[in-house]
Design an enzyme around this catalytic site. Structure first.
Site, PDB file in Angstrom:
ATOM      1  N   CYS A  67      -8.168  -2.446   2.997  1.00 25.39           N
ATOM      2  CA  CYS A  67      -7.155  -3.327   3.577  1.00 25.39           C
ATOM      3  C   CYS A  67      -6.741  -2.762   4.931  1.00 25.39           C
ATOM      4  O   CYS A  67      -6.420  -1.578   5.040  1.00 25.39           O
ATOM      5  CB  CYS A  67      -5.969  -3.383   2.623  1.00 25.39           C
ATOM      6  SG  CYS A  67      -4.432  -3.930   3.347  1.00 25.39           S
ATOM      7  N   HIS A  69      -4.121  -3.343   6.528  1.00 25.29           N
ATOM      8  CA  HIS A  69      -2.675  -3.134   6.642  1.00 25.29           C
ATOM      9  C   HIS A  69      -2.226  -1.774   6.107  1.00 25.29           C
ATOM     10  O   HIS A  69      -1.299  -1.170   6.648  1.00 25.29           O
ATOM     11  CB  HIS A  69      -1.917  -4.239   5.910  1.00 25.29           C
ATOM     12  CG  HIS A  69      -2.212  -5.592   6.459  1.00 25.29           C
ATOM     13  ND1 HIS A  69      -2.498  -6.677   5.664  1.00 25.29           N
ATOM     14  CD2 HIS A  69      -2.297  -6.040   7.732  1.00 25.29           C
ATOM     15  CE1 HIS A  69      -2.725  -7.728   6.428  1.00 25.29           C
ATOM     16  NE2 HIS A  69      -2.613  -7.369   7.681  1.00 25.29           N
ATOM     17  N   HIS A  70      -2.863  -1.321   5.024  1.00 26.01           N
ATOM     18  CA  HIS A  70      -2.447  -0.062   4.404  1.00 26.01           C
ATOM     19  C   HIS A  70      -3.588   0.950   4.283  1.00 26.01           C
ATOM     20  O   HIS A  70      -3.371   2.067   3.856  1.00 26.01           O
ATOM     21  CB  HIS A  70      -1.879  -0.323   2.992  1.00 26.01           C
ATOM     22  CG  HIS A  70      -0.758  -1.305   2.997  1.00 26.01           C
ATOM     23  ND1 HIS A  70      -0.941  -2.636   2.686  1.00 26.01           N
ATOM     24  CD2 HIS A  70       0.547  -1.162   3.289  1.00 26.01           C
ATOM     25  CE1 HIS A  70       0.215  -3.262   2.777  1.00 26.01           C
ATOM     26  NE2 HIS A  70       1.126  -2.401   3.147  1.00 26.01           N
ATOM     27  N   GLN A 108      -8.925 -10.038   3.017  1.00 25.55           N
ATOM     28  CA  GLN A 108      -9.853 -10.807   2.190  1.00 25.55           C
ATOM     29  C   GLN A 108     -10.171 -12.169   2.808  1.00 25.55           C
ATOM     30  O   GLN A 108     -11.310 -12.639   2.734  1.00 25.55           O
ATOM     31  CB  GLN A 108      -9.269 -10.969   0.782  1.00 25.55           C
ATOM     32  CG  GLN A 108     -10.201 -11.682  -0.162  1.00 25.55           C
ATOM     33  CD  GLN A 108      -9.662 -11.700  -1.579  1.00 25.55           C
ATOM     34  OE1 GLN A 108      -8.920 -10.811  -1.976  1.00 25.55           O
ATOM     35  NE2 GLN A 108     -10.048 -12.704  -2.342  1.00 25.55           N
ATOM     36  N   CYS A 138      -3.162  -2.085  -2.678  1.00 27.17           N
ATOM     37  CA  CYS A 138      -1.868  -2.115  -1.978  1.00 27.17           C
ATOM     38  C   CYS A 138      -0.848  -2.928  -2.780  1.00 27.17           C
ATOM     39  O   CYS A 138       0.356  -2.721  -2.627  1.00 27.17           O
ATOM     40  CB  CYS A 138      -2.014  -2.651  -0.558  1.00 27.17           C
ATOM     41  SG  CYS A 138      -2.701  -4.301  -0.430  1.00 27.17           S
TER      42      CYS A 138
END
Length: 177
Positions: A67, A69-70, A108, A138
């Protein structure tokens, strides 16, 4: 990585952590190796002229991604189909294409579109379809902590935008192996 270890209250010079920064760097190089690969070139390597014009589905393609974002893993299965228009592709090239895009920092939704777009561009089929089902660490390890949650995304083009073809595709995806 040394700074992160220090910020966590660890001693980066401790025996067990001494080589951790190098190991993490190598791990991330492996997990993001998709940036160095061209998915369209992979598909172009194995194009064959063929008059077949029915749906071809490769399902349950396992993938692992990070991911963006994290930078935590998300993983699951991709189901990829297309209806040829004069050319088919070697079957192994479809999972390889999924792998190239999955081995990049991702969301995704983008992953789903990138796979479909590559197939559309290179094969120029009558239609292409991608469904991805994934679990996101996450969401499982932090935040809402929902271990049983799954996310499903889909993208369809051409003939798959027609109800009948879409229904057939979804029925085949859901059928037990």
């Amino acid at each position: 990585m040394r700074d992160i270890l220090t910020d966590l209250g660890e001693d980066p010079s401790r025996e067990g952590l001494l080589d951790t920064p190098q190991r993490v760097a190598k791990a991330y190089q492996f997990l993001t190796q998709g940036y160095a690969q061209d998915p369209k070139a992979i598909l172009q390597q194995a194009l064959f002229a063929e008059a077949y014009d029915e749906m071809i589905l490769v399902k349950d393609i396992e993938f692992y991604s990070l991911c963006e974002h994290h930078m935590l893993p998300f993983f699951g299965r991709a189901h990829v189909a297309y209806i040829p228009d004069g050319h088919i592709v070697g079957l192994s090239k479809i999972p390889r294409t999924v792998e190239v895009f999955a081995r990049r920092l991702q969301v995704q939704e983008r992953l789903t579109l990138q796979i479909r777009d590559a197939i559309d561009e290179v094969l120029q089929p009558l239609g292409a379809a991608v469904v991805i089902e994934a679990q996101h660490l996450c969401m499982m390890m932090r935040g809402v902590e929902k271990q049983s949650s799954r996310t499903t995304t889909s993208s369809m083009s051409g003939e798959f935008e027609k109800h009948r073809t879409r229904t057939e595709f979804m029925r085949l995806v859901q059928a037990s192996s």
